[in-house]
Design a protein around this motif. Sequence first.
Motif, PDB file in Angstrom:
ATOM      1  N   ALA A 273       1.442   8.911  -6.319  1.00 49.23           N
ATOM      2  CA  ALA A 273       1.759  10.325  -6.097  1.00 49.23           C
ATOM      3  C   ALA A 273       2.740  10.832  -7.140  1.00 49.23           C
ATOM      4  N   GLU A 274       3.725   9.983  -7.474  1.00 46.00           N
ATOM      5  CA  GLU A 274       4.710  10.381  -8.476  1.00 46.00           C
ATOM      6  C   GLU A 274       4.053  10.613  -9.837  1.00 46.00           C
TER       7      GLU A 274
ATOM      8  N   ARG B  50       0.830  -1.210   0.000  1.00 43.08           N
ATOM      9  CA  ARG B  50       0.000   0.000   0.000  1.00 43.08           C
ATOM     10  C   ARG B  50       0.862   1.257   0.000  1.00 43.08           C
ATOM     11  N   LYS B  51       1.904   1.245   0.831  1.00 42.55           N
ATOM     12  CA  LYS B  51       2.792   2.407   0.884  1.00 42.55           C
ATOM     13  C   LYS B  51       3.470   2.632  -0.463  1.00 42.55           C
ATOM     14  N   ALA B  52       3.929   1.534  -1.062  1.00 42.07           N
ATOM     15  CA  ALA B  52       4.613   1.648  -2.351  1.00 42.07           C
ATOM     16  C   ALA B  52       3.661   2.136  -3.426  1.00 42.07           C
ATOM     17  N   ASN B  53       2.419   1.639  -3.404  1.00 39.28           N
ATOM     18  CA  ASN B  53       1.439   2.070  -4.394  1.00 39.28           C
ATOM     19  C   ASN B  53       1.093   3.542  -4.243  1.00 39.28           C
ATOM     20  N   ARG B  54       0.975   4.002  -2.994  1.00 40.56           N
ATOM     21  CA  ARG B  54       0.702   5.421  -2.772  1.00 40.56           C
ATOM     22  C   ARG B  54       1.834   6.286  -3.308  1.00 40.56           C
TER      23      ARG B  54
ATOM     24  N   ILE C 124       1.373  13.813  -9.468  1.00 37.24           N
ATOM     25  CA  ILE C 124       1.907  15.166  -9.288  1.00 37.24           C
ATOM     26  C   ILE C 124       1.934  15.948 -10.602  1.00 37.24           C
ATOM     27  N   LYS C 125       2.007  15.208 -11.698  1.00 34.25           N
ATOM     28  CA  LYS C 125       2.039  15.870 -13.013  1.00 34.25           C
ATOM     29  C   LYS C 125       0.731  16.595 -13.292  1.00 34.25           C
ATOM     30  N   THR C 126      -0.341  16.161 -12.647  1.00 37.29           N
ATOM     31  CA  THR C 126      -1.646  16.801 -12.900  1.00 37.29           C
ATOM     32  C   THR C 126      -1.723  18.197 -12.284  1.00 37.29           C
ATOM     33  N   LEU C 127      -0.768  18.533 -11.440  1.00 40.70           N
ATOM     34  CA  LEU C 127      -0.776  19.859 -10.838  1.00 40.70           C
ATOM     35  C   LEU C 127      -0.181  20.911 -11.761  1.00 40.70           C
ATOM     36  N   GLN C 128       0.410  20.448 -12.853  1.00 36.83           N
ATOM     37  CA  GLN C 128       0.978  21.403 -13.804  1.00 36.83           C
ATOM     38  C   GLN C 128      -0.127  21.941 -14.725  1.00 36.83           C
ATOM     39  N   ARG C 129      -0.065  23.212 -15.008  1.00 37.70           N
ATOM     40  CA  ARG C 129      -1.042  23.817 -15.919  1.00 37.70           C
ATOM     41  C   ARG C 129      -0.575  23.599 -17.352  1.00 37.70           C
TER      42      ARG C 129
END
Length: 234
Positions: free
Chosen positions: A223-224, A215-219, A227-232
């Motif tokens: 997330a990696e 679960r930790k590895a999947n999270r 995080i790209k979705t935060l770029q405009r």
Amino acid sequence: MEAIDASTIQGGRDKRASTPGAANNFLKHMSAMYKWAISNNSIHITKNPTRDVPRLRNKSDGHHTWTPEEIEQYRNRWPLGTRERLALEVLAFTGLRRGDVCRVGPAHVKDGVISFSTEKGEVEIHLPILLPLQEAIDATPHGVSYIGKEDKTPYTKESFGNWFRECCVAAGVPGRAHGMRKAAATLAVENGATDSQLKAIFGWTTDDMPSLYTRKANRKKMAEEAIKTLQRNP
């Protein structure tokens, strides 16, 4: 004994609430005692009052998980051929618990595979010896166990833990023996190990611990990617 009910057990737990680990260990040992008594048909004990008492949440992640940088720092302090270095490599490339690290030795190896029954849970495991571990074994004098005292007699798990802690302090790293087991499990998951493979390596008999690591590895992986979705977009 019948006078002891869930509220009694909860009271014992709550007395230890300032140290959640100790409180949960109290529940664990009480539960084991009642299970043993019931399985042995005790006429005085017919039910387990610990079943309805939940464990306390422990915000601590427990033992510090070694980082790759800390492992290299330790290796730089303790070169191949030293008992200190062999201890690290056995821990890193087997994922064994302290009690098993103190026992494993040449008698458990056949055709390059370590095979023996673990101290905890008596689970049979089979671990091929990877090259870095074999190099450390070949470079270091040892007795009936790979990790032993200066006179080559085996450690107890407590004395090994104390000695290895001193090795870590001398190397300037915060890690300890159990933290290396956590680091090994983390690395295995990051390299794609499945829950079943983790159970085979680490001797776990339920899915609880493998699932925790996956679960930790999947999270982390999600997330990696997310995080790209935060770029405009332009």
